[in-house]
Design a protein around this motif. Structure first.
Motif, PDB file in Angstrom:
ATOM      1  N   LEU A  26     -58.230  -6.673  13.278  1.00  0.00           N
ATOM      2  CA  LEU A  26     -59.271  -5.825  11.993  1.00  0.00           C
ATOM      3  C   LEU A  26     -58.521  -4.789  10.892  1.00  0.00           C
ATOM      4  O   LEU A  26     -58.508  -5.786   9.966  1.00  0.00           O
ATOM      5  N   PHE A  27     -58.092  -4.080  11.292  1.00  0.00           N
ATOM      6  CA  PHE A  27     -56.891  -2.548  10.442  1.00  0.00           C
ATOM      7  C   PHE A  27     -56.078  -4.367   9.215  1.00  0.00           C
ATOM      8  O   PHE A  27     -56.123  -3.917   8.365  1.00  0.00           O
ATOM      9  N   TRP A  28     -55.429  -4.700   9.771  1.00  0.00           N
ATOM     10  CA  TRP A  28     -54.782  -6.065   9.808  1.00  0.00           C
ATOM     11  C   TRP A  28     -55.276  -6.791   8.003  1.00  0.00           C
ATOM     12  O   TRP A  28     -55.050  -7.269   7.278  1.00  0.00           O
ATOM     13  N   GLY A  29     -56.888  -7.255   9.002  1.00  0.00           N
ATOM     14  CA  GLY A  29     -57.758  -8.386   8.126  1.00  0.00           C
ATOM     15  C   GLY A  29     -57.690  -7.789   7.202  1.00  0.00           C
ATOM     16  O   GLY A  29     -58.013  -8.566   6.540  1.00  0.00           O
ATOM     17  N   LEU A  30     -58.839  -6.306   7.081  1.00  0.00           N
ATOM     18  CA  LEU A  30     -58.722  -5.530   6.225  1.00  0.00           C
ATOM     19  C   LEU A  30     -57.832  -5.060   5.020  1.00  0.00           C
ATOM     20  O   LEU A  30     -57.946  -5.671   3.494  1.00  0.00           O
ATOM     21  N   VAL A  31     -56.307  -5.510   5.305  1.00  0.00           N
ATOM     22  CA  VAL A  31     -55.514  -4.799   4.340  1.00  0.00           C
ATOM     23  C   VAL A  31     -55.340  -6.502   3.426  1.00  0.00           C
ATOM     24  O   VAL A  31     -55.026  -6.442   2.671  1.00  0.00           O
ATOM     25  N   ILE A  32     -55.685  -7.882   4.027  1.00  0.00           N
ATOM     26  CA  ILE A  32     -55.235  -8.927   3.879  1.00  0.00           C
ATOM     27  C   ILE A  32     -56.438  -8.971   2.987  1.00  0.00           C
ATOM     28  O   ILE A  32     -55.656  -9.086   1.614  1.00  0.00           O
ATOM     29  N   GLY A  33     -57.066  -8.606   2.962  1.00  0.00           N
ATOM     30  CA  GLY A  33     -58.727  -8.655   2.013  1.00  0.00           C
ATOM     31  C   GLY A  33     -58.600  -8.687   0.838  1.00  0.00           C
ATOM     32  O   GLY A  33     -58.999  -8.350  -0.092  1.00  0.00           O
ATOM     33  N   MET A  34     -57.969  -6.227   1.349  1.00  0.00           N
ATOM     34  CA  MET A  34     -57.717  -5.828   0.131  1.00  0.00           C
ATOM     35  C   MET A  34     -57.035  -6.095  -0.786  1.00  0.00           C
ATOM     36  O   MET A  34     -57.550  -6.302  -2.157  1.00  0.00           O
ATOM     37  N   LEU A  86     -55.747  -9.714  -1.174  1.00  0.00           N
ATOM     38  CA  LEU A  86     -56.752 -10.907  -2.278  1.00  0.00           C
ATOM     39  C   LEU A  86     -57.791 -10.021  -3.242  1.00  0.00           C
ATOM     40  O   LEU A  86     -57.125 -10.954  -4.993  1.00  0.00           O
ATOM     41  N   LEU A  87     -58.736  -9.381  -2.788  1.00  0.00           N
ATOM     42  CA  LEU A  87     -59.843  -9.089  -3.584  1.00  0.00           C
ATOM     43  C   LEU A  87     -59.056  -8.801  -5.132  1.00  0.00           C
ATOM     44  O   LEU A  87     -59.275  -8.384  -6.467  1.00  0.00           O
ATOM     45  N   LEU A  88     -57.750  -7.505  -4.420  1.00  0.00           N
ATOM     46  CA  LEU A  88     -57.149  -6.621  -5.882  1.00  0.00           C
ATOM     47  C   LEU A  88     -56.702  -7.595  -6.977  1.00  0.00           C
ATOM     48  O   LEU A  88     -56.935  -7.954  -8.360  1.00  0.00           O
ATOM     49  N   ALA A  89     -55.362  -8.415  -5.927  1.00  0.00           N
ATOM     50  CA  ALA A  89     -54.762  -9.622  -7.236  1.00  0.00           C
ATOM     51  C   ALA A  89     -55.810 -10.503  -7.674  1.00  0.00           C
ATOM     52  O   ALA A  89     -55.433 -10.683  -9.208  1.00  0.00           O
ATOM     53  N   THR A  90     -56.666 -11.504  -7.079  1.00  0.00           N
ATOM     54  CA  THR A  90     -57.864 -11.885  -7.761  1.00  0.00           C
ATOM     55  C   THR A  90     -58.606 -11.369  -8.810  1.00  0.00           C
ATOM     56  O   THR A  90     -58.713 -11.842  -9.917  1.00  0.00           O
ATOM     57  N   ALA A 147     -59.605 -20.519 -10.518  1.00  0.00           N
ATOM     58  CA  ALA A 147     -58.453 -20.140  -9.326  1.00  0.00           C
ATOM     59  C   ALA A 147     -58.650 -19.245  -8.704  1.00  0.00           C
ATOM     60  O   ALA A 147     -59.898 -18.755  -7.995  1.00  0.00           O
ATOM     61  N   ALA A 148     -59.034 -18.446  -9.642  1.00  0.00           N
ATOM     62  CA  ALA A 148     -58.886 -16.777  -9.070  1.00  0.00           C
ATOM     63  C   ALA A 148     -60.403 -16.208  -8.271  1.00  0.00           C
ATOM     64  O   ALA A 148     -60.946 -16.568  -7.467  1.00  0.00           O
ATOM     65  N   SER A 149     -61.283 -16.651  -9.091  1.00  0.00           N
ATOM     66  CA  SER A 149     -62.650 -16.652  -8.633  1.00  0.00           C
ATOM     67  C   SER A 149     -62.622 -17.302  -7.897  1.00  0.00           C
ATOM     68  O   SER A 149     -64.194 -16.958  -6.656  1.00  0.00           O
ATOM     69  N   VAL A 150     -62.658 -18.455  -7.395  1.00  0.00           N
ATOM     70  CA  VAL A 150     -62.870 -19.143  -5.806  1.00  0.00           C
ATOM     71  C   VAL A 150     -61.933 -18.331  -4.492  1.00  0.00           C
ATOM     72  O   VAL A 150     -62.498 -17.316  -3.728  1.00  0.00           O
ATOM     73  N   ALA A 153     -61.903 -13.966  -0.169  1.00  0.00           N
ATOM     74  CA  ALA A 153     -62.166 -12.343  -0.208  1.00  0.00           C
ATOM     75  C   ALA A 153     -63.136 -11.638   0.550  1.00  0.00           C
ATOM     76  O   ALA A 153     -63.201 -11.041   1.482  1.00  0.00           O
ATOM     77  N   ALA A 154     -63.632 -12.416  -0.274  1.00  0.00           N
ATOM     78  CA  ALA A 154     -65.347 -11.474  -0.032  1.00  0.00           C
ATOM     79  C   ALA A 154     -66.211 -11.669   1.113  1.00  0.00           C
ATOM     80  O   ALA A 154     -65.945 -10.207   1.348  1.00  0.00           O
ATOM     81  N   VAL A 155     -66.329 -13.041   1.514  1.00  0.00           N
ATOM     82  CA  VAL A 155     -67.091 -13.241   2.269  1.00  0.00           C
ATOM     83  C   VAL A 155     -66.471 -12.993   3.558  1.00  0.00           C
ATOM     84  O   VAL A 155     -66.387 -12.958   4.522  1.00  0.00           O
ATOM     85  N   TRP A 156     -65.017 -12.997   3.787  1.00  0.00           N
ATOM     86  CA  TRP A 156     -63.806 -12.449   4.769  1.00  0.00           C
ATOM     87  C   TRP A 156     -64.114 -10.884   5.071  1.00  0.00           C
ATOM     88  O   TRP A 156     -64.072 -10.984   5.973  1.00  0.00           O
ATOM     89  N   MET A 157     -64.147 -10.884   3.996  1.00  0.00           N
ATOM     90  CA  MET A 157     -64.221  -9.025   3.973  1.00  0.00           C
ATOM     91  C   MET A 157     -65.815  -8.634   4.352  1.00  0.00           C
ATOM     92  O   MET A 157     -65.992  -7.524   5.605  1.00  0.00           O
ATOM     93  N   ILE A 158     -66.628  -9.103   4.322  1.00  0.00           N
ATOM     94  CA  ILE A 158     -67.938  -8.723   4.344  1.00  0.00           C
ATOM     95  C   ILE A 158     -68.736  -9.048   5.738  1.00  0.00           C
ATOM     96  O   ILE A 158     -68.863  -8.309   6.358  1.00  0.00           O
TER      97      ILE A 158
END
Ligand code: HEM
Length: 208
Positions: free
Chosen positions: A117-125, A127-131, A149-152, A157-162
Protein backbone atom coordinates in the motif's frame (compact mmCIF):
# COMPACT_ATOMS: atom_id res chain seq x y z
CA UNK A 1 -7.53 7.65 26.79
CA UNK A 2 -5.66 6.54 29.91
CA UNK A 3 -2.17 5.47 28.98
CA UNK A 4 -0.93 2.17 30.32
CA UNK A 5 2.81 2.48 31.06
CA UNK A 6 3.34 -0.94 29.48
CA UNK A 7 1.96 0.21 26.11
CA UNK A 8 4.45 0.55 23.26
CA UNK A 9 5.17 3.81 21.46
CA UNK A 10 4.43 3.39 17.74
CA UNK A 11 4.31 7.01 16.51
CA UNK A 12 5.67 10.28 17.89
CA UNK A 13 3.40 13.34 18.08
CA UNK A 14 5.19 14.83 15.10
CA UNK A 15 4.68 11.69 12.98
CA UNK A 16 0.99 11.68 13.90
CA UNK A 17 0.54 15.37 13.06
CA UNK A 18 2.34 14.75 9.77
CA UNK A 19 0.02 11.85 8.93
CA UNK A 20 -3.15 13.77 9.81
CA UNK A 21 -2.21 16.81 7.73
CA UNK A 22 -1.91 14.41 4.77
CA UNK A 23 -5.17 12.66 5.72
CA UNK A 24 -7.21 15.86 6.12
CA UNK A 25 -5.83 17.35 2.90
CA UNK A 26 -6.65 14.08 1.12
CA UNK A 27 -10.30 14.25 2.19
CA UNK A 28 -10.56 17.92 1.10
CA UNK A 29 -8.97 17.05 -2.24
CA UNK A 30 -11.22 14.05 -2.82
CA UNK A 31 -14.35 16.13 -2.09
CA UNK A 32 -13.29 19.08 -4.25
CA UNK A 33 -11.90 16.81 -7.00
CA UNK A 34 -15.15 14.84 -7.21
CA UNK A 35 -17.00 18.15 -7.62
CA UNK A 36 -14.99 18.79 -10.83
CA UNK A 37 -15.38 15.22 -12.00
CA UNK A 38 -19.13 14.96 -12.44
CA UNK A 39 -22.07 17.43 -12.16
CA UNK A 40 -23.76 15.11 -9.66
CA UNK A 41 -20.99 16.03 -7.20
CA UNK A 42 -21.05 19.76 -8.00
CA UNK A 43 -22.95 20.67 -4.77
CA UNK A 44 -19.77 19.70 -2.89
CA UNK A 45 -18.31 23.03 -4.06
CA UNK A 46 -20.52 24.65 -1.39
CA UNK A 47 -18.09 23.29 1.20
CA UNK A 48 -15.31 25.42 -0.29
CA UNK A 49 -17.16 28.69 -0.96
CA UNK A 50 -18.59 27.90 -4.41
CA UNK A 51 -17.23 26.78 -7.81
CA UNK A 52 -14.48 29.37 -8.43
CA UNK A 53 -13.09 29.08 -4.90
CA UNK A 54 -13.03 25.30 -5.12
CA UNK A 55 -11.11 25.63 -8.37
CA UNK A 56 -8.62 28.04 -6.81
CA UNK A 57 -8.10 26.12 -3.56
CA UNK A 58 -7.82 22.53 -4.86
CA UNK A 59 -4.28 22.81 -6.33
CA UNK A 60 -2.91 24.66 -3.30
CA UNK A 61 -4.30 22.05 -0.91
CA UNK A 62 -2.74 19.48 -3.27
CA UNK A 63 0.68 21.11 -2.86
CA UNK A 64 0.34 21.08 0.95
CA UNK A 65 -0.61 17.37 0.87
CA UNK A 66 2.30 16.54 -1.48
CA UNK A 67 4.83 18.43 0.68
CA UNK A 68 3.69 16.68 3.87
CA UNK A 69 3.51 13.33 2.09
CA UNK A 70 7.14 13.71 0.98
CA UNK A 71 8.15 14.30 4.62
CA UNK A 72 6.10 11.28 5.74
CA UNK A 73 7.49 9.06 2.98
CA UNK A 74 11.06 10.09 3.86
CA UNK A 75 10.35 9.14 7.47
CA UNK A 76 8.80 5.75 6.67
CA UNK A 77 10.29 4.43 3.42
CA UNK A 78 13.04 2.36 5.03
CA UNK A 79 10.46 0.51 7.14
CA UNK A 80 8.52 -0.29 3.97
CA UNK A 81 11.26 -1.98 1.97
CA UNK A 82 9.76 -5.30 0.85
CA UNK A 83 11.57 -8.39 2.20
CA UNK A 84 11.27 -12.12 1.59
CA UNK A 85 9.03 -12.60 4.65
CA UNK A 86 6.63 -9.97 3.27
CA UNK A 87 6.21 -11.90 0.02
CA UNK A 88 5.49 -14.99 2.12
CA UNK A 89 2.98 -12.97 4.16
CA UNK A 90 1.26 -11.74 0.99
CA UNK A 91 1.02 -15.31 -0.34
CA UNK A 92 -0.85 -16.29 2.83
CA UNK A 93 -3.02 -13.19 3.12
CA UNK A 94 -6.21 -15.15 2.42
CA UNK A 95 -5.71 -17.26 5.52
CA UNK A 96 -5.33 -14.15 7.63
CA UNK A 97 -8.48 -12.57 6.22
CA UNK A 98 -10.30 -15.81 7.11
CA UNK A 99 -9.19 -15.31 10.73
CA UNK A 100 -6.37 -17.88 10.77
CA UNK A 101 -3.37 -15.63 11.34
CA UNK A 102 -1.31 -18.01 13.49
CA UNK A 103 0.66 -19.51 10.62
CA UNK A 104 1.58 -16.12 9.14
CA UNK A 105 5.31 -15.33 8.92
CA UNK A 106 6.54 -12.92 11.57
CA UNK A 107 6.25 -9.24 10.61
CA UNK A 108 8.35 -6.21 11.45
CA UNK A 109 6.82 -2.78 12.06
CA UNK A 110 4.73 -3.09 8.88
CA UNK A 111 3.30 -6.16 7.17
CA UNK A 112 3.48 -7.02 3.47
CA UNK A 113 0.05 -5.47 2.79
CA UNK A 114 0.97 -2.17 4.43
CA UNK A 115 4.21 -2.07 2.46
CA UNK A 116 2.53 -2.68 -0.89
CA UNK A 117 0.00 0.00 0.00
CA UNK A 118 2.81 2.41 0.90
CA UNK A 119 4.47 2.07 -2.53
CA UNK A 120 1.06 2.26 -4.23
CA UNK A 121 0.52 5.59 -2.45
CA UNK A 122 3.95 6.83 -3.54
CA UNK A 123 3.15 6.05 -7.20
CA UNK A 124 -0.30 7.68 -6.93
CA UNK A 125 1.15 10.79 -5.31
CA UNK A 126 3.82 11.18 -8.01
CA UNK A 127 1.22 10.86 -10.77
CA UNK A 128 -1.17 13.32 -9.10
CA UNK A 129 1.61 15.87 -8.61
CA UNK A 130 3.05 15.65 -12.12
CA UNK A 131 -0.32 15.77 -13.89
CA UNK A 132 -1.77 18.35 -11.50
CA UNK A 133 1.12 20.74 -12.17
CA UNK A 134 0.77 20.20 -15.92
CA UNK A 135 -2.84 21.32 -15.92
CA UNK A 136 -2.51 24.23 -13.48
CA UNK A 137 -3.42 26.91 -16.01
CA UNK A 138 -3.54 29.68 -13.41
CA UNK A 139 0.27 29.73 -13.72
CA UNK A 140 1.19 28.46 -17.20
CA UNK A 141 -0.33 27.44 -20.51
CA UNK A 142 0.76 24.01 -21.77
CA UNK A 143 -0.54 22.76 -25.17
CA UNK A 144 -4.20 21.73 -24.89
CA UNK A 145 -3.44 18.09 -25.72
CA UNK A 146 -1.03 17.93 -22.80
CA UNK A 147 -3.72 19.33 -20.49
CA UNK A 148 -6.23 16.80 -21.82
CA UNK A 149 -3.89 13.82 -21.36
CA UNK A 150 -2.87 15.09 -17.91
CA UNK A 151 -6.48 15.40 -16.78
CA UNK A 152 -7.25 11.80 -17.78
CA UNK A 153 -4.20 10.47 -15.91
CA UNK A 154 -5.01 12.76 -12.95
CA UNK A 155 -8.53 11.30 -12.74
CA UNK A 156 -7.26 7.70 -12.99
CA UNK A 157 -4.62 8.38 -10.30
CA UNK A 158 -7.28 9.97 -8.07
CA UNK A 159 -9.55 6.90 -8.37
CA UNK A 160 -6.50 4.70 -7.61
CA UNK A 161 -5.70 6.76 -4.50
CA UNK A 162 -9.30 6.86 -3.24
CA UNK A 163 -9.44 3.05 -3.63
CA UNK A 164 -6.17 2.59 -1.73
CA UNK A 165 -7.23 4.95 1.06
CA UNK A 166 -10.58 3.16 1.45
CA UNK A 167 -8.58 -0.08 1.91
CA UNK A 168 -6.14 1.66 4.27
CA UNK A 169 -8.91 3.04 6.52
CA UNK A 170 -10.85 -0.24 6.37
CA UNK A 171 -7.76 -2.24 7.42
CA UNK A 172 -7.02 0.23 10.23
CA UNK A 173 -10.57 -0.14 11.61
CA UNK A 174 -10.77 -3.91 10.96
CA UNK A 175 -7.56 -4.60 12.90
CA UNK A 176 -8.79 -3.65 16.36
CA UNK A 177 -6.46 -1.47 18.39
CA UNK A 178 -4.77 0.12 15.34
CA UNK A 179 -6.53 3.49 15.07
CA UNK A 180 -5.27 4.49 18.53
CA UNK A 181 -1.70 4.17 17.20
CA UNK A 182 -2.38 7.21 15.00
CA UNK A 183 -4.52 8.99 17.63
CA UNK A 184 -2.46 8.58 20.80
CA UNK A 185 0.77 7.12 19.44
CA UNK A 186 0.65 3.90 21.45
CA UNK A 187 -0.49 0.29 21.03
CA UNK A 188 -0.88 -2.53 23.53
CA UNK A 189 1.76 -5.22 23.85
CA UNK A 190 -0.85 -7.84 22.92
CA UNK A 191 -1.61 -5.97 19.67
CA UNK A 192 2.06 -5.72 18.79
CA UNK A 193 2.74 -9.38 19.61
CA UNK A 194 -0.17 -10.59 17.51
CA UNK A 195 0.23 -8.37 14.43
CA UNK A 196 3.90 -7.32 14.31
CA UNK A 197 5.83 -9.86 16.33
CA UNK A 198 9.27 -8.91 14.95
CA UNK A 199 8.69 -5.28 15.92
CA UNK A 200 7.34 -6.40 19.31
CA UNK A 201 10.50 -8.42 19.99
CA UNK A 202 12.69 -5.51 18.95
CA UNK A 203 10.81 -3.07 21.19
CA UNK A 204 10.60 -5.28 24.27
CA UNK A 205 13.45 -7.79 23.99
CA UNK A 206 10.83 -10.47 24.77
CA UNK A 207 11.59 -13.51 22.61
CA UNK A 208 8.96 -15.82 24.09
C1 HEM B 1 -8.16 9.80 6.52
C2 HEM B 1 -8.23 8.62 7.01
C3 HEM B 1 -7.01 7.84 7.49
C4 HEM B 1 -6.99 7.01 8.58
C5 HEM B 1 -8.16 6.70 9.53
C6 HEM B 1 -5.65 6.47 8.69
C7 HEM B 1 -5.22 5.61 9.69
C8 HEM B 1 -3.93 5.16 9.85
C9 HEM B 1 -3.46 4.33 10.95
C10 HEM B 1 -4.32 3.87 12.11
C11 HEM B 1 -2.15 4.08 10.74
C12 HEM B 1 -1.23 3.24 11.64
C13 HEM B 1 -1.09 1.82 11.09
C14 HEM B 1 -0.03 1.03 11.84
O1 HEM B 1 0.76 1.62 12.57
O2 HEM B 1 0.04 -0.21 11.65
C15 HEM B 1 -1.77 4.72 9.51
C16 HEM B 1 -0.51 4.66 8.96
C17 HEM B 1 -0.17 5.25 7.74
N1 HEM B 1 -0.99 6.01 6.93
FE1 HEM B 1 -2.94 6.49 7.31
N2 HEM B 1 -4.90 6.96 7.66
C18 HEM B 1 -5.68 7.79 6.89
C19 HEM B 1 -5.30 8.48 5.75
C20 HEM B 1 -4.07 8.37 5.13
C21 HEM B 1 -3.69 9.02 3.90
C22 HEM B 1 -4.60 9.92 3.08
C23 HEM B 1 -2.41 8.64 3.63
C24 HEM B 1 -1.54 9.00 2.45
C25 HEM B 1 -1.99 9.32 1.28
C26 HEM B 1 -1.97 7.75 4.69
C27 HEM B 1 -0.73 7.15 4.77
C28 HEM B 1 -0.27 6.38 5.82
C29 HEM B 1 1.07 5.83 5.90
C30 HEM B 1 2.17 6.00 4.86
C31 HEM B 1 1.13 5.13 7.12
C32 HEM B 1 2.32 4.36 7.70
C33 HEM B 1 2.21 2.93 7.25
C34 HEM B 1 3.29 2.54 6.31
O3 HEM B 1 4.28 3.27 6.18
O4 HEM B 1 3.14 1.48 5.66
N3 HEM B 1 -3.00 7.61 5.59
N4 HEM B 1 -2.87 5.37 8.99
Amino acid sequence: MRRNPRDLQRYTASERANHWVVGICFILLALSGLAFFHPAFFPLTQLFGGGPWTRILHPYVGLVMEAFFVIMALRFWRLNVIERRDVEWLRNVRKMVDGDDHAMPEQGKYNGGQKVLFWGLVIGMLLLLATGLLMWRAWWTPPVDVVRAASVVHAVAAVWMIGLIIMHVYAAIWTRGTIRAMLYGTVTRAWAKQHHRGWYRKMTGDNS
